[in-house]
Design an enzyme around this catalytic site. Sequence first.
Site, mmCIF file in Angstrom:
data_model
loop_
_atom_site.group_PDB
_atom_site.id
_atom_site.type_symbol
_atom_site.label_atom_id
_atom_site.label_comp_id
_atom_site.label_asym_id
_atom_site.label_seq_id
_atom_site.Cartn_x
_atom_site.Cartn_y
_atom_site.Cartn_z
ATOM 1 N N ALA A 1 0.846 -1.193 0.000
ATOM 2 C CA ALA A 1 0.000 0.000 0.000
ATOM 3 C C ALA A 1 0.881 1.242 0.000
ATOM 4 C CB ALA A 1 -0.911 0.000 1.215
ATOM 5 N N ASN A 2 0.285 2.410 0.142
ATOM 6 C CA ASN A 2 1.057 3.648 0.242
ATOM 7 C C ASN A 2 0.375 4.592 1.217
ATOM 8 O OD1 ASN A 2 -0.851 5.461 -1.256
ATOM 9 N ND2 ASN A 2 -0.456 3.940 -2.851
#
Length: 400
Positions: free
Chosen positions: A211-212
């Site tokens: 994810a980020n």
Amino acid sequence: MTLAGKRILLIISGGIAAYKSLDLIRRLRERGAEVRPLMTRAAQEFVTPLAVGALAADHVYTDLFSREDEQDVGHIRLARDCDLICVAPATADLMARMAHGMAGDLASTVLLATNAPVLLAPAMNPAMWAHAATRRNVATLRSDGIGFIGPMAGEMAETGEAGEGRMAEPLQIVAHIEALLDDAPKPLKGKTAIVTSGPTHEPIDPVRYIANRSSGKQGHAIAASLARLGAEVTLVSGPVTLADPVGVTVVRVESAANMLDAVTAALPADIAVFVAAVADWRVATSAANKIKKKEGEGPAPLELTENPDILKTIGHHQSRPHLVVGFAAETADVVANAQAKLARKGADFIVANDVSPATGIMGGDRNRVRIVSKDGVEDWPDLSKGEVADRLAARIAKAF
Ligand code: CTP
């Protein structure tokens, strides 16, 4: 000051959620609204008229048969001298009395006598909300044109029980009121828009993902701003912890592949704004079972493969929206990189921002952007993400 000059009659009925109404008064007044409070007898068991009156800076109305209040304002004027009546919390009992047109106390009398729009924020035990009698009353009130916000699912204050019954949060109620009282022009009426927002989660195995740090704040704000200008907005959002913007259809997705499917399904549209921080890569084959650590062996290698580029796909799609806007999150050579993306991805303009850690933009509340189009570069000042969203929506409206 989105509610400047608006007069809101806030009816507080008797539930533990009444404590949140104190904050609601502050939030409404912060936005320029005048708040006139009315409390039922039961409400006064939960919060005091002193606290409510102090926060509202107004007299608190409590009694149908108060000689002074009747001579001063009177229940009919109380019902009429406002732009909106908000009942927060709205108990099952008050809703039942409203549904039957009863007028045995000041709150129910005012609600019967008013011709202003009425918004209820119900709060009660989940069993009471689910009860057939409450279901009937809610259906009656809805068909009478009464508006509702919530209740939300979550944990109950008194019992720790979980279910649907929590009062909506003050800021959600405020946003709803702002939308109801918004008499601004609607230059995007009749136009449809798709907005992507938030990060994507790319599964490694059933428990892990890539994810980020995207929060979704900017994308959600843009969806809300476009809706305020009258557009019919579909917001395709990756996993975020934000509330759904008012007046927007939200489609929740996890991965980039899901996001592309949802965006394609929402075509045709007049406008598309791609704000999501889509993961560029996913794990080529995510494991069906949790990947186990093996003693003495290094980590399992992850083979990555490229995700579809949603902006680029839609920017070159046969049903390409009339206006396609992309974002460019850069940490260096902001303008040059944005210019390259403009051509490559088929966008009409790119909103470029510098997301180096020092800027605090990723996850923060402010943003400093440059609008890069074939006509050149516009430098916008440091603004809140809400202000960036409003300006961008206005610029989009101008393009039509
Ligand atoms: N975007 C997209 N789908 C992707 C990747 C990006 O729709 N798979 C969109 C983003 O929503 C944004 C724009 O493309 O509007 C720019 O994304 P960015 O990640 O900055 O660009 P990249 O193409 O990934 O270029 P680079 O990795 O070189 O920065």
